[in-house]
Motif scaffolding. Structure first.
Motif, PDB file in Angstrom:
ATOM      1  N   ARG A 185       0.942  -1.081   0.034  1.00  0.00           N
ATOM      2  CA  ARG A 185       0.063  -0.096  -0.034  1.00  0.00           C
ATOM      3  C   ARG A 185       1.103   1.310  -0.099  1.00  0.00           C
ATOM      4  NH1 ARG A 185      -5.448  -1.240   0.955  1.00  0.00           N
ATOM      5  NH2 ARG A 185      -5.688   0.858   1.233  1.00  0.00           N
ATOM      6  N   LEU A 186       0.739   2.107  -1.269  1.00  0.00           N
ATOM      7  CA  LEU A 186       1.642   3.000  -1.254  1.00  0.00           C
ATOM      8  C   LEU A 186       1.148   4.541  -0.762  1.00  0.00           C
ATOM      9  CD1 LEU A 186       3.148   1.856  -4.602  1.00  0.00           C
ATOM     10  CD2 LEU A 186       4.072   1.567  -2.209  1.00  0.00           C
ATOM     11  N   GLN A 187       1.977   5.266  -0.557  1.00  0.00           N
ATOM     12  CA  GLN A 187       1.420   6.825  -0.469  1.00  0.00           C
ATOM     13  C   GLN A 187       2.283   7.826  -1.435  1.00  0.00           C
ATOM     14  OE1 GLN A 187       2.896   9.236   3.031  1.00  0.00           O
ATOM     15  NE2 GLN A 187       0.713   9.733   3.295  1.00  0.00           N
ATOM     16  N   ALA A 188       1.276   8.373  -1.966  1.00  0.00           N
ATOM     17  CA  ALA A 188       2.307   9.163  -3.093  1.00  0.00           C
ATOM     18  C   ALA A 188       2.615  10.512  -2.645  1.00  0.00           C
ATOM     19  CB  ALA A 188       1.073   9.712  -4.111  1.00  0.00           C
ATOM     20  N   ALA A 189       4.068  10.961  -2.909  1.00  0.00           N
ATOM     21  CA  ALA A 189       4.627  12.086  -2.445  1.00  0.00           C
ATOM     22  C   ALA A 189       5.487  12.698  -3.510  1.00  0.00           C
ATOM     23  CB  ALA A 189       5.709  11.530  -1.257  1.00  0.00           C
ATOM     24  N   SER A 190       5.546  13.966  -3.460  1.00  0.00           N
ATOM     25  CA  SER A 190       6.398  14.860  -4.443  1.00  0.00           C
ATOM     26  C   SER A 190       7.776  14.527  -4.235  1.00  0.00           C
ATOM     27  CB  SER A 190       5.570  16.047  -4.413  1.00  0.00           C
ATOM     28  OG  SER A 190       6.538  17.086  -5.503  1.00  0.00           O
ATOM     29  N   ASN A 225       6.748  13.273  -9.691  1.00  0.00           N
ATOM     30  CA  ASN A 225       7.530  14.487 -10.096  1.00  0.00           C
ATOM     31  C   ASN A 225       6.783  15.960 -10.020  1.00  0.00           C
ATOM     32  OD1 ASN A 225       9.819  12.968 -11.183  1.00  0.00           O
ATOM     33  ND2 ASN A 225       8.380  12.255 -12.880  1.00  0.00           N
ATOM     34  N   PRO A 226       7.678  16.956 -10.063  1.00  0.00           N
ATOM     35  CA  PRO A 226       7.039  18.199  -9.681  1.00  0.00           C
ATOM     36  C   PRO A 226       6.036  18.551 -10.846  1.00  0.00           C
ATOM     37  CG  PRO A 226       9.364  18.379  -9.464  1.00  0.00           C
ATOM     38  CD  PRO A 226       9.182  17.074 -10.061  1.00  0.00           C
ATOM     39  N   ASP A 227       6.166  17.759 -11.947  1.00  0.00           N
ATOM     40  CA  ASP A 227       5.065  18.015 -12.887  1.00  0.00           C
ATOM     41  C   ASP A 227       3.834  17.374 -12.901  1.00  0.00           C
ATOM     42  OD1 ASP A 227       6.097  15.518 -13.965  1.00  0.00           O
ATOM     43  OD2 ASP A 227       6.478  16.225 -16.175  1.00  0.00           O
ATOM     44  N   VAL A 247       1.816  -1.531 -18.617  1.00  0.00           N
ATOM     45  CA  VAL A 247       2.294  -0.113 -18.800  1.00  0.00           C
ATOM     46  C   VAL A 247       3.240   0.548 -17.782  1.00  0.00           C
ATOM     47  CG1 VAL A 247       1.268   2.251 -19.078  1.00  0.00           C
ATOM     48  CG2 VAL A 247      -0.125   0.298 -19.773  1.00  0.00           C
ATOM     49  N   TRP A 248       4.438   0.950 -18.247  1.00  0.00           N
ATOM     50  CA  TRP A 248       5.409   1.644 -17.066  1.00  0.00           C
ATOM     51  C   TRP A 248       5.211   3.136 -17.271  1.00  0.00           C
ATOM     52  CZ3 TRP A 248       7.746  -2.043 -14.183  1.00  0.00           C
ATOM     53  CH2 TRP A 248       7.900  -3.188 -14.991  1.00  0.00           C
ATOM     54  N   PRO A 249       5.447   3.775 -16.209  1.00  0.00           N
ATOM     55  CA  PRO A 249       5.406   5.275 -16.341  1.00  0.00           C
ATOM     56  C   PRO A 249       6.676   5.761 -16.954  1.00  0.00           C
ATOM     57  CG  PRO A 249       5.521   4.616 -14.093  1.00  0.00           C
ATOM     58  CD  PRO A 249       5.694   3.224 -14.684  1.00  0.00           C
ATOM     59  N   ARG A 250       6.346   6.795 -18.025  1.00  0.00           N
ATOM     60  CA  ARG A 250       7.505   7.144 -18.417  1.00  0.00           C
ATOM     61  C   ARG A 250       8.006   8.505 -17.805  1.00  0.00           C
ATOM     62  NH1 ARG A 250       5.775   9.231 -24.266  1.00  0.00           N
ATOM     63  NH2 ARG A 250       5.588   6.831 -24.461  1.00  0.00           N
ATOM     64  N   SER A 251       9.325   8.418 -17.476  1.00  0.00           N
ATOM     65  CA  SER A 251       9.913   9.442 -16.265  1.00  0.00           C
ATOM     66  C   SER A 251      11.396   9.288 -16.295  1.00  0.00           C
ATOM     67  CB  SER A 251       9.253   9.265 -15.072  1.00  0.00           C
ATOM     68  OG  SER A 251       9.548   9.981 -14.113  1.00  0.00           O
ATOM     69  N   GLU A 252      11.995  10.000 -15.763  1.00  0.00           N
ATOM     70  CA  GLU A 252      13.392   9.782 -15.232  1.00  0.00           C
ATOM     71  C   GLU A 252      13.489   8.925 -13.997  1.00  0.00           C
ATOM     72  OE1 GLU A 252      16.699  12.964 -16.072  1.00  0.00           O
ATOM     73  OE2 GLU A 252      14.834  14.095 -15.349  1.00  0.00           O
ATOM     74  N   TRP A 253      14.034   7.646 -14.146  1.00  0.00           N
ATOM     75  CA  TRP A 253      13.744   6.787 -12.992  1.00  0.00           C
ATOM     76  C   TRP A 253      14.979   5.911 -13.290  1.00  0.00           C
ATOM     77  CZ3 TRP A 253      13.279   3.469 -16.743  1.00  0.00           C
ATOM     78  CH2 TRP A 253      12.113   3.276 -17.345  1.00  0.00           C
ATOM     79  N   PRO A 274       3.350   8.889 -19.949  1.00  0.00           N
ATOM     80  CA  PRO A 274       3.320   9.709 -18.785  1.00  0.00           C
ATOM     81  C   PRO A 274       2.048   9.717 -18.186  1.00  0.00           C
ATOM     82  CG  PRO A 274       3.979  10.899 -20.801  1.00  0.00           C
ATOM     83  CD  PRO A 274       3.410   9.571 -21.276  1.00  0.00           C
ATOM     84  N   LEU A 275       2.309   9.340 -16.898  1.00  0.00           N
ATOM     85  CA  LEU A 275       1.263   8.758 -15.887  1.00  0.00           C
ATOM     86  C   LEU A 275       0.999   9.656 -14.815  1.00  0.00           C
ATOM     87  CD1 LEU A 275       1.511   5.070 -15.943  1.00  0.00           C
ATOM     88  CD2 LEU A 275      -0.203   6.431 -17.284  1.00  0.00           C
ATOM     89  N   THR A 276      -0.069   9.937 -14.467  1.00  0.00           N
ATOM     90  CA  THR A 276      -0.492  11.222 -13.228  1.00  0.00           C
ATOM     91  C   THR A 276      -1.206  10.196 -12.259  1.00  0.00           C
ATOM     92  OG1 THR A 276      -2.204  12.071 -14.009  1.00  0.00           O
ATOM     93  CG2 THR A 276      -0.061  13.088 -14.608  1.00  0.00           C
ATOM     94  N   LEU A 277      -1.564  10.733 -10.963  1.00  0.00           N
ATOM     95  CA  LEU A 277      -2.367   9.901 -10.130  1.00  0.00           C
ATOM     96  C   LEU A 277      -3.699  10.043 -10.580  1.00  0.00           C
ATOM     97  CD1 LEU A 277      -1.124  11.728  -6.933  1.00  0.00           C
ATOM     98  CD2 LEU A 277      -0.371   9.564  -7.784  1.00  0.00           C
ATOM     99  N   SER A 278      -4.105  11.037 -11.534  1.00  0.00           N
ATOM    100  CA  SER A 278      -5.650  10.760 -12.348  1.00  0.00           C
ATOM    101  C   SER A 278      -5.623   9.521 -13.075  1.00  0.00           C
ATOM    102  CB  SER A 278      -5.569  12.050 -12.733  1.00  0.00           C
ATOM    103  OG  SER A 278      -4.829  12.181 -13.888  1.00  0.00           O
ATOM    104  N   HIS A 279      -4.561   8.985 -13.429  1.00  0.00           N
ATOM    105  CA  HIS A 279      -4.665   7.729 -14.454  1.00  0.00           C
ATOM    106  C   HIS A 279      -4.974   6.396 -13.878  1.00  0.00           C
ATOM    107  CE1 HIS A 279      -2.252  10.771 -17.304  1.00  0.00           C
ATOM    108  NE2 HIS A 279      -3.593  10.330 -18.156  1.00  0.00           N
ATOM    109  N   LEU A 280      -4.595   6.376 -12.371  1.00  0.00           N
ATOM    110  CA  LEU A 280      -4.778   5.208 -11.833  1.00  0.00           C
ATOM    111  C   LEU A 280      -6.240   4.527 -11.760  1.00  0.00           C
ATOM    112  CD1 LEU A 280      -2.203   5.829  -8.808  1.00  0.00           C
ATOM    113  CD2 LEU A 280      -1.914   5.235 -11.062  1.00  0.00           C
ATOM    114  N   GLY A 281      -6.899   5.419 -11.684  1.00  0.00           N
ATOM    115  CA  GLY A 281      -8.433   4.840 -11.596  1.00  0.00           C
ATOM    116  C   GLY A 281      -8.701   3.949 -12.831  1.00  0.00           C
TER     117      GLY A 281
END
Length: 328
Positions: A185-190, A225-227, A247-253, A274-281
């Motif tokens: 269970r994950l908590q999102a953080a910037s 990320n900040p964006d 599907v993997w997130p596209r990001s610097e990781w 590019p995935l944001t928290l709004s895509h998770l649903g």
């Protein structure tokens, strides 16, 4: 004045115990509260005896150093060689699961060590020497073992960090867990790691966010990320399943070894977006990948939840289990 010397510990990725304890004569601090493990500065009445630091040192128990499961360049290190990890903390590492003397993706681990060594130290790393040190550390132990290889230079400090480097190889071992790891269970953080493509040992930011998440009742943290785009978990990659596809997130990781092995083994093209928290649903399931735990279900990110059983998750675990290991 009574002074109680504090406990001192240096921990560098393994079980290390150091304890120094000394107390001045009771008559010097008879009116002070008992604080055996902290500095205690308390005025007393009457004449106080002068501080006798030689007596304090004589009464102190000797420093005990235990380096079980730890070898530096093939031999047991001494504390002076290890303290750079605590005081300077400049270097890189990789962790791998050894089973019957084999590691899935061993060549990828070695390639990453060599690449990061060039980037951090301007030195070409002898990966055959690294493998020899790993074999030496394992010995005849046939148990499933998590091996961490840390590359750093004990001679580099805060003031001479720009000097030519002589990277040393620290190999630490610990038993691998027998049971499958439970869903996360994950908590999102910037947060964005410094030099995210390098597996460096500067983990303060990642561990601070993990600690915050765990104290809120979560298992780990998902970095955003900040964006607003999703990147990675503190020490794992994260993937999602949508319409039966990974599907993997596209990001610097950090491109994890387990993630790369899965991508190579899949018979279908791998999607990165590019995935944001709004895509998770819109995702059917989520999972984490890590060399020590393989493929691990993710049950939730914040309030978004998924089933922890899914056909594709089962297929990914079987796919990863069937990847042959490389002999150390």
């Amino acid at each position: 004045m009574a002074i109680v010397a504090p406990s001192v510990a240096i921990v560098a990725g393994c079980a290390v115990l150091a304890h120094v304890s000394s107390v001045l004569p009771a008559s010097a601090g008879e009116n002070c509260p008992e604080t055996p493990s902290a500095l205690n500065f308390c005025r007393t009445s009457g004449t106080e005896p002068p501080l006798n630091f030689a007596a304090v040192r004589a009464r102190s128990r000797p420093l005990r150093w235990e380096a079980d499961g730890m070898q530096l360049n093939g031999v047991e290190p001494d504390p002076d060689q290890i303290k750079a990890l605590a005081l300077t903390n400049y270097g890189h590492f990789t962790s791998m699961l050894v089973e019957r003397g084999e590691v899935r993706g061993l060549s990828l681990h070695m390639q990453r060590l060599a690449r990061d060594c060039r980037q951090l130290f301007d030195v070409e790393l002898d990966t055959e020497r690294v493998r020899g040190y790993v074999r030496h550390a394992l010995g005849s132990d046939a148990r499933r073992t998590v091996v961490r290889v840390t590359v750093y230079d004990p001679a580099l400090g805060l003031g001479n960090i720009g000097a030519d480097a002589d990277p040393h190889i620290l190999v630490t071992t610990r038993p691998a867990p027998d049971a499958a790891s439970p869903p996360l269970r994950l908590q999102a953080a910037s947060y964005r790691r410094e030099m995210p493509s390098v597996k460096h040992i500067g983990l303060f930011g990642a561990l601070k966010h993990r600690r915050d998440a765990q104290r809120e009742g979560y298992d780990d943290v998902l970095f955003v990320n900040p964006d607003g785009t999703i990147s990675e978990i503190a020490t794992s990659n994260i993937g999602f399943i949508r319409d039966g596809q990974v599907v993997w997130p596209r990001s610097e990781w950090l491109a994890g070894t387990t993630m790369n092995l899965i991508n190579r083994a899949l018979d279908e093209p791998v999607a990165t977006e590019p995935l944001t928290l709004s895509h998770l649903g819109g995702m059917e399931a989520a999972f984490a990948t890590n060399a020590a735990t393989g493929v691990r279900p993710v049950a939730a990110v914040d309030s978004t939840e998924w089933p922890t059983t899914h056909k594709i998750l089962d297929e990914l675990r079987e796919l990863y289990a069937d990847i042959p290991g490389e002999t150390v």
